[in-house]
Motif scaffolding. Structure first.
Motif, PDB file in Angstrom:
ATOM      1  N   ILE A   7       0.839  -1.044  -0.002  1.00  0.00           N
ATOM      2  CA  ILE A   7      -0.015  -0.103   0.079  1.00  0.00           C
ATOM      3  C   ILE A   7       0.956   1.258   0.081  1.00  0.00           C
ATOM      4  O   ILE A   7       1.724   1.440   0.833  1.00  0.00           O
ATOM      5  CB  ILE A   7      -0.848   0.008   1.175  1.00  0.00           C
ATOM      6  N   ALA A   8       0.668   1.949  -0.965  1.00  0.00           N
ATOM      7  CA  ALA A   8       1.281   3.397  -0.977  1.00  0.00           C
ATOM      8  C   ALA A   8       0.657   4.551  -0.427  1.00  0.00           C
ATOM      9  O   ALA A   8      -0.570   4.604  -0.588  1.00  0.00           O
ATOM     10  CB  ALA A   8       1.502   3.691  -2.423  1.00  0.00           C
ATOM     11  N   MET A   9       1.128   5.258   0.458  1.00  0.00           N
ATOM     12  CA  MET A   9       0.436   6.162   1.152  1.00  0.00           C
ATOM     13  C   MET A   9       1.513   7.480   1.438  1.00  0.00           C
ATOM     14  O   MET A   9       2.492   7.261   1.794  1.00  0.00           O
ATOM     15  CB  MET A   9      -0.279   5.772   2.607  1.00  0.00           C
ATOM     16  N   PRO A  10       0.891   8.747   1.511  1.00  0.00           N
ATOM     17  CA  PRO A  10       1.553   9.997   1.721  1.00  0.00           C
ATOM     18  C   PRO A  10       1.854  10.109   3.329  1.00  0.00           C
ATOM     19  O   PRO A  10       0.874   9.625   4.043  1.00  0.00           O
ATOM     20  CB  PRO A  10       0.748  11.036   1.271  1.00  0.00           C
ATOM     21  N   LYS A  11       2.913  10.574   3.552  1.00  0.00           N
ATOM     22  CA  LYS A  11       3.214  11.275   4.975  1.00  0.00           C
ATOM     23  C   LYS A  11       2.348  12.322   5.304  1.00  0.00           C
ATOM     24  O   LYS A  11       1.977  12.849   4.249  1.00  0.00           O
ATOM     25  CB  LYS A  11       4.780  11.447   5.034  1.00  0.00           C
ATOM     26  N   GLY A  12       2.283  12.532   6.732  1.00  0.00           N
ATOM     27  CA  GLY A  12       1.448  13.890   6.927  1.00  0.00           C
ATOM     28  C   GLY A  12       0.401  13.473   7.435  1.00  0.00           C
ATOM     29  O   GLY A  12       0.102  12.281   8.049  1.00  0.00           O
ATOM     30  N   ARG A  13      -0.648  14.346   7.120  1.00  0.00           N
ATOM     31  CA  ARG A  13      -2.144  14.294   7.812  1.00  0.00           C
ATOM     32  C   ARG A  13      -2.953  13.189   7.327  1.00  0.00           C
ATOM     33  O   ARG A  13      -3.618  12.507   8.001  1.00  0.00           O
ATOM     34  CB  ARG A  13      -2.705  15.693   7.398  1.00  0.00           C
ATOM     35  N   ILE A  14      -2.682  12.837   5.717  1.00  0.00           N
ATOM     36  CA  ILE A  14      -3.358  11.853   5.253  1.00  0.00           C
ATOM     37  C   ILE A  14      -2.922  10.511   5.957  1.00  0.00           C
ATOM     38  O   ILE A  14      -3.680   9.541   6.262  1.00  0.00           O
ATOM     39  CB  ILE A  14      -3.031  11.760   3.744  1.00  0.00           C
ATOM     40  N   PHE A  15      -1.651  10.400   6.107  1.00  0.00           N
ATOM     41  CA  PHE A  15      -1.073   8.900   6.783  1.00  0.00           C
ATOM     42  C   PHE A  15      -1.516   8.739   8.174  1.00  0.00           C
ATOM     43  O   PHE A  15      -2.082   7.841   8.452  1.00  0.00           O
ATOM     44  CB  PHE A  15       0.450   9.205   6.813  1.00  0.00           C
ATOM     45  N   GLU A  16      -1.445  10.147   8.897  1.00  0.00           N
ATOM     46  CA  GLU A  16      -1.949   9.785  10.317  1.00  0.00           C
ATOM     47  C   GLU A  16      -3.483   9.377  10.281  1.00  0.00           C
ATOM     48  O   GLU A  16      -3.665   8.676  10.907  1.00  0.00           O
ATOM     49  CB  GLU A  16      -1.664  11.197  10.913  1.00  0.00           C
ATOM     50  N   GLU A  17      -4.356   9.997   9.598  1.00  0.00           N
ATOM     51  CA  GLU A  17      -5.812   9.771   9.675  1.00  0.00           C
ATOM     52  C   GLU A  17      -5.939   8.434   9.000  1.00  0.00           C
ATOM     53  O   GLU A  17      -6.951   7.606   9.344  1.00  0.00           O
ATOM     54  CB  GLU A  17      -6.529  10.898   8.883  1.00  0.00           C
ATOM     55  N   ALA A  18      -5.220   7.617   7.818  1.00  0.00           N
ATOM     56  CA  ALA A  18      -5.410   6.504   7.315  1.00  0.00           C
ATOM     57  C   ALA A  18      -4.937   5.491   8.401  1.00  0.00           C
ATOM     58  O   ALA A  18      -5.566   4.679   8.468  1.00  0.00           O
ATOM     59  CB  ALA A  18      -4.791   6.515   6.132  1.00  0.00           C
ATOM     60  N   ALA A  19      -3.840   5.745   9.148  1.00  0.00           N
ATOM     61  CA  ALA A  19      -3.399   4.667   9.953  1.00  0.00           C
ATOM     62  C   ALA A  19      -4.566   4.691  11.054  1.00  0.00           C
ATOM     63  O   ALA A  19      -4.773   3.362  11.431  1.00  0.00           O
ATOM     64  CB  ALA A  19      -2.058   5.312  10.587  1.00  0.00           C
ATOM     65  N   GLU A  20      -5.022   5.674  11.462  1.00  0.00           N
ATOM     66  CA  GLU A  20      -6.257   5.444  12.479  1.00  0.00           C
ATOM     67  C   GLU A  20      -7.443   4.636  11.993  1.00  0.00           C
ATOM     68  O   GLU A  20      -7.836   3.905  12.694  1.00  0.00           O
ATOM     69  CB  GLU A  20      -6.515   6.917  13.058  1.00  0.00           C
ATOM     70  N   LEU A  21      -7.588   4.929  10.623  1.00  0.00           N
ATOM     71  CA  LEU A  21      -8.754   4.072  10.269  1.00  0.00           C
ATOM     72  C   LEU A  21      -8.360   2.551  10.094  1.00  0.00           C
ATOM     73  O   LEU A  21      -9.186   1.965  10.564  1.00  0.00           O
ATOM     74  CB  LEU A  21      -8.954   4.567   8.637  1.00  0.00           C
ATOM     75  N   LEU A  22      -7.146   2.402   9.812  1.00  0.00           N
ATOM     76  CA  LEU A  22      -6.702   0.939   9.535  1.00  0.00           C
ATOM     77  C   LEU A  22      -7.078   0.270  10.957  1.00  0.00           C
ATOM     78  O   LEU A  22      -7.378  -0.886  11.203  1.00  0.00           O
ATOM     79  CB  LEU A  22      -5.361   0.905   9.064  1.00  0.00           C
ATOM     80  N   ARG A  23      -6.441   0.923  11.863  1.00  0.00           N
ATOM     81  CA  ARG A  23      -6.482   0.376  13.386  1.00  0.00           C
ATOM     82  C   ARG A  23      -7.914   0.217  13.772  1.00  0.00           C
ATOM     83  O   ARG A  23      -8.275  -0.646  14.325  1.00  0.00           O
ATOM     84  CB  ARG A  23      -5.659   1.452  14.395  1.00  0.00           C
ATOM     85  N   GLN A  24      -8.837   1.313  13.560  1.00  0.00           N
ATOM     86  CA  GLN A  24     -10.300   1.122  13.880  1.00  0.00           C
ATOM     87  C   GLN A  24     -10.781   0.024  13.138  1.00  0.00           C
ATOM     88  O   GLN A  24     -11.790  -0.778  13.552  1.00  0.00           O
ATOM     89  CB  GLN A  24     -10.945   2.346  13.582  1.00  0.00           C
ATOM     90  N   ALA A  25     -10.166  -0.467  11.879  1.00  0.00           N
ATOM     91  CA  ALA A  25     -10.777  -1.423  11.112  1.00  0.00           C
ATOM     92  C   ALA A  25     -10.128  -3.045  11.547  1.00  0.00           C
ATOM     93  O   ALA A  25     -10.128  -4.193  10.892  1.00  0.00           O
ATOM     94  CB  ALA A  25     -10.536  -1.495   9.567  1.00  0.00           C
ATOM     95  N   ASP A  26      -9.263  -2.835  12.791  1.00  0.00           N
ATOM     96  CA  ASP A  26      -8.655  -4.096  13.398  1.00  0.00           C
ATOM     97  C   ASP A  26      -7.415  -4.390  12.700  1.00  0.00           C
ATOM     98  O   ASP A  26      -7.234  -5.794  12.691  1.00  0.00           O
ATOM     99  CB  ASP A  26      -9.737  -4.992  13.519  1.00  0.00           C
ATOM    100  N   PHE A  27      -6.720  -3.588  11.990  1.00  0.00           N
ATOM    101  CA  PHE A  27      -5.374  -4.116  11.436  1.00  0.00           C
ATOM    102  C   PHE A  27      -4.365  -3.623  12.459  1.00  0.00           C
ATOM    103  O   PHE A  27      -4.541  -2.460  13.079  1.00  0.00           O
ATOM    104  CB  PHE A  27      -5.299  -3.233  10.250  1.00  0.00           C
ATOM    105  N   GLN A  28      -3.439  -4.573  12.620  1.00  0.00           N
ATOM    106  CA  GLN A  28      -2.692  -4.550  14.016  1.00  0.00           C
ATOM    107  C   GLN A  28      -1.258  -3.721  13.429  1.00  0.00           C
ATOM    108  O   GLN A  28      -0.349  -4.396  12.904  1.00  0.00           O
ATOM    109  CB  GLN A  28      -2.255  -5.852  14.344  1.00  0.00           C
TER     110      GLN A  28
END
Length: 210
Positions: A7-28
């Motif tokens: 998965i390609a993703m940008p650093k910064g705000r998008i990265f932080e918000e996307a990482a939080e979404l992945l954690r909420q979706a139960d990705f470790q």
């Protein structure tokens, strides 16, 4: 063993918000994932690999298949027009594209100069408005252009509007609302459809409604 997803993703705000979404979706995702300075981060527990890229490069990595998936702003997708599929609006990193300039600036009768890092988006927008302009491509500090006389107006991303205000500029026209989207390489989607569909379904459960 499930198939590796890159998965390609940008650093910064998008990265932080996307990482939080992945954690909420139960990705470790481990805590150090957020602070890593590496450009490639492997998460063996989830059989995932993350490529940390500049925002404008995410769609390129996905189109050429070095990443199966990517998280990219709609602004980048509109500008780059890459051969990728959009799977899900993640409804994060909300902002919008706008035309801005100095207040009370008079429109000249000749083609105005418009500075932007989105030349394709800007050209399309003004063409649809029936307005002839000269596009000047810049890579950063777009707000500087009207202040030094390089351009009459700019086309840029606006979030809170604070940067415009601090530089004495005002928003003149709203072009399009922007959020970040989950995109996929078409070949990867055929080869890894079950794994990708699982990711999409889990994320869809935690995405906040628009």
């Amino acid at each position: 063993m499930s198939e590796l997803l890159t998965i390609a993703m940008p650093k910064g705000r998008i990265f932080e918000e996307a990482a939080e979404l992945l954690r909420q979706a139960d990705f470790q995702l481990p805590p150090e994932f957020d602070d890593s300075r590496k450009l490639i981060v492997d998460i063996p527990e989830e059989n995932m690999r993350f490529i940390l890229a500049k925002p404008m490069d995410v769609t390129t990595y996905v189109e050429y298949g070095v990443a199966d998936l990517g998280i990219a702003g709609k602004d980048v997708m509109l500008e780059e027009e890459r051969d990728v599929y959009e799977l899900l609006d993640l409804n994060i990193s909300k902002c919008h594209l706008a035309v801005a300039g100095l207040p009370n600036a008079k429109k000249s009768e000749i083609a105005q100069k418009v500075a932007t890092k989105y030349p394709n988006v800007a050209s399309t927008y003004f063409r649809e408005q029936g307005e002839q302009v000269e596009i000047i491509k810049l890579n950063g500090s777009i707000e500087l252009a009207p202040l030094i006389g390089l351009a009459d107006r700019i086309v840029d991303i606006v979030s809170t509007g604070q940067t415009l205000k601090e530089n004495g500029l005002v928003e003149l026209e709203h072009i399009e609302d922007i959020t970040s989207r989950l995109i996929v390489n078409p070949v990867s989607y055929r080869l890894k459809d079950e794994r990708i569909d699982d990711l999409v379904n889990r994320l869809a459960q935690v995405v906040q409604p628009v």
